[in-house]
Design an enzyme around this catalytic site. Structure first.
Site, PDB file in Angstrom:
ATOM      1  N   GLN A 161      -4.864  -1.654   9.283  1.00  0.00           N
ATOM      2  CA  GLN A 161      -4.750  -2.980   8.671  1.00  0.00           C
ATOM      3  C   GLN A 161      -5.389  -4.045   9.567  1.00  0.00           C
ATOM      4  OE1 GLN A 161      -3.677  -3.457   5.600  1.00  0.00           O
ATOM      5  NE2 GLN A 161      -4.008  -5.643   5.692  1.00  0.00           N
TER       6      GLN A 161
ATOM      7  N   ASP B 170     -11.252   2.575   3.697  1.00  0.00           N
ATOM      8  CA  ASP B 170     -11.538   1.138   3.558  1.00  0.00           C
ATOM      9  C   ASP B 170     -13.045   0.899   3.381  1.00  0.00           C
ATOM     10  OD1 ASP B 170      -9.526  -0.835   3.507  1.00  0.00           O
ATOM     11  OD2 ASP B 170      -8.958  -0.381   5.579  1.00  0.00           O
TER      12      ASP B 170
ATOM     13  N   LYS C 147       0.846  -1.208   0.000  1.00  0.00           N
ATOM     14  CA  LYS C 147       0.000   0.000   0.000  1.00  0.00           C
ATOM     15  C   LYS C 147       0.875   1.250   0.000  1.00  0.00           C
ATOM     16  CE  LYS C 147      -3.853  -2.433   2.079  1.00  0.00           C
ATOM     17  NZ  LYS C 147      -4.820  -2.655   3.133  1.00  0.00           N
TER      18      LYS C 147
HETATM   19  N1  LIG Z   1      -7.737  -2.608   6.443  1.00  0.00           N
HETATM   20  C1  LIG Z   1      -7.809  -3.678   5.641  1.00  0.00           C
HETATM   21  N2  LIG Z   1      -7.374  -4.861   6.071  1.00  0.00           N
HETATM   22  C2  LIG Z   1      -7.483  -5.944   5.240  1.00  0.00           C
HETATM   23  C3  LIG Z   1      -7.990  -5.809   3.922  1.00  0.00           C
HETATM   24  C4  LIG Z   1      -8.442  -4.541   3.513  1.00  0.00           C
HETATM   25  O1  LIG Z   1      -8.944  -4.341   2.382  1.00  0.00           O
HETATM   26  N3  LIG Z   1      -8.323  -3.493   4.394  1.00  0.00           N
HETATM   27  N4  LIG Z   1      -7.970  -6.895   3.048  1.00  0.00           N
HETATM   28  C5  LIG Z   1      -7.163  -8.056   3.364  1.00  0.00           C
HETATM   29  C6  LIG Z   1      -5.695  -7.928   3.038  1.00  0.00           C
HETATM   30  N5  LIG Z   1      -5.360  -7.098   1.884  1.00  0.00           N
HETATM   31  C7  LIG Z   1      -5.350  -5.760   2.002  1.00  0.00           C
HETATM   32  O2  LIG Z   1      -5.243  -5.189   3.039  1.00  0.00           O
HETATM   33  C8  LIG Z   1      -4.843  -7.682   0.677  1.00  0.00           C
HETATM   34  C9  LIG Z   1      -4.861  -9.039   0.469  1.00  0.00           C
HETATM   35  C10 LIG Z   1      -4.263  -9.589  -0.684  1.00  0.00           C
HETATM   36  C11 LIG Z   1      -3.683  -8.766  -1.624  1.00  0.00           C
HETATM   37  C12 LIG Z   1      -2.957  -9.294  -2.809  1.00  0.00           C
HETATM   38  O3  LIG Z   1      -2.501  -8.528  -3.627  1.00  0.00           O
HETATM   39  N6  LIG Z   1      -2.809 -10.596  -2.915  1.00  0.00           N
HETATM   40  C13 LIG Z   1      -1.952 -11.162  -3.944  1.00  0.00           C
HETATM   41  C14 LIG Z   1      -1.146 -12.293  -3.348  1.00  0.00           C
HETATM   42  C15 LIG Z   1      -0.374 -11.806  -2.154  1.00  0.00           C
HETATM   43  C16 LIG Z   1       0.717 -12.709  -1.669  1.00  0.00           C
HETATM   44  O4  LIG Z   1       1.666 -12.950  -2.415  1.00  0.00           O
HETATM   45  O5  LIG Z   1       0.636 -13.112  -0.485  1.00  0.00           O
HETATM   46  C17 LIG Z   1      -2.806 -11.645  -5.095  1.00  0.00           C
HETATM   47  O6  LIG Z   1      -3.919 -12.111  -4.861  1.00  0.00           O
HETATM   48  O7  LIG Z   1      -2.303 -11.543  -6.213  1.00  0.00           O
HETATM   49  C18 LIG Z   1      -3.692  -7.412  -1.430  1.00  0.00           C
HETATM   50  C19 LIG Z   1      -4.270  -6.874  -0.296  1.00  0.00           C
HETATM   51  C20 LIG Z   1      -7.275  -8.333   4.863  1.00  0.00           C
HETATM   52  N7  LIG Z   1      -7.024  -7.164   5.648  1.00  0.00           N
END
Ligand SMILES: Nc1nc2c(c(=O)[nH]1)N[C@@H](CN(C=O)c1ccc(C(=O)N[C@@H](CCC(=O)O)C(=O)O)cc1)CN2
Length: 283
Positions: free
Chosen positions: A97, A120, A53
């Protein structure tokens, strides 16, 4: 049939490029978007997401204010920090987060964020606006990312049978609302749903947000359907996989998101979009 593989990495990059331009224009008008990124504790995945982020902020030209707090941080200390951030003019968006350490009440924390800085879209006020169809404010990041992926692949939602598997506050419920707002006919399923396979087989658009590796198998999906995978699960060999059995389903679907590189990157792009919107709304 060979499915379109929906490239979330590419689409999220397009969105970040659009936002970078928009921020350059805002800077000309003396508007400088700022995001406070708050991380409590040592969860390794959360650290990766928070860093991604911050990197996205840097790329787009959003100033990020980083707060990395120890696991032992008390609820009161966190609430005090949010109170300060709510009052800080340079901070347009506040992101805490999740998950938070167990001793901190997540709902209390999310309620303490000023709704105008709730990038968010977790505050009940903003959740309520989305549920009554007001979509000109903040949109929940992962759900909005899913809708954007579908639209930018030129897939129509209107009139389609949309089945969402999962009813979490972050994904399942809000994505159901957004699909409904786009005139989809939406069914939200969960662990107590009867005949889940049968319901999934009826889906033109299937969103899997269950948190169980490769749960959706080929025999559960309809020929030609659009499959959106929100899951991020780690297999024993260390590889990532989604909630959909990608290899088994990809030749039956008309379009499918991969994991990694599908929905995940869109979450961060849509967060950035909300930050820019926050700066505009507050100026
Ligand atoms: N405050 C927040 N907390 C959480 C959120 C959120 O939207 N706001 N969502 C999830 C975690 N998350 C962002 O925070 C998130 C999860 C996954 C990815 C992502 O890019 N995943 C990749 C693989 C990642 C890896 O290698 O481990 C993909 O799918 O290509 C981005 C953001 C929970 N908490």
């Amino acid at each position: 049939m060979s499915a379109i593989i929906i490239d979330g990495k590419k689409i999220s990059q397009d969105i970040k490029d659009e936002l970078k331009k928009e921020v350059e224009e805002l800077n000309q008008k003396n508007i400088f978007p700022g995001l406070a990124v708050v991380l409590v504790g040592n969860d390794p995945a959360s650290k990766v997401y928070v860093n991604n982020k911050k990197k996205a902020c840097e790329y787009i030209g959003i100033k990020s204010f980083s707060y990395e707090l120890p696991e032992e941080t008390t609820e009161e200390e966190l609430l005090n920090l949010i109170d300060v951030l709510n009052k800080t003019k340079e901070v347009n968006g506040i992101l805490v987060q999740l998950p938070l350490p167990k001793h901190i009440d997540e709902n209390k924390v999310l309620l303490s964020i000023d709704p105008i800085k709730d990038v968010d879209c977790f505050h009940p006020y903003n959740v309520g606006l989305v549920s009554i169809g007001k979509t000109d404010g903040f949109l929940p990041c992962t759900p909005a990312g899913i809708v954007e992926l579908i639209k930018r692949t030129n897939i129509e939602i209107e009139g389609k049978n949309c089945v969402v598997v999962g009813r979490s506050n972050i994904v399942g419920k809000p994505v159901s609302q957004l699909l409904l707002g786009n005139n989809g006919t939406v069914t939200t399923c969960h662990s107590r749903t009867k005949n889940l396979s049968k319901v999934c087989q009826e889906a033109d658009i299937l969103v899997a947000a269950i948190g169980k590796a490769q749960f959706i198998k080929e025999d559960m999906v309809k020929e030609g359907s659009v499959l959106i995978d929100v899951g991020v699960n780690r297999l024993e060999d260390g590889k990532l996989c989604g909630d959909i059995d990608f290899e088994g389903c990809k030749d039956k679907a008309s379009a499918i998101t991969p994991v990694p590189g599908g929905v995940g990157p869109m979450t961060i792009a849509m967060l950035m979009k909300n930050c820019v919107k926050a700066a505009v709304m507050q100026n």
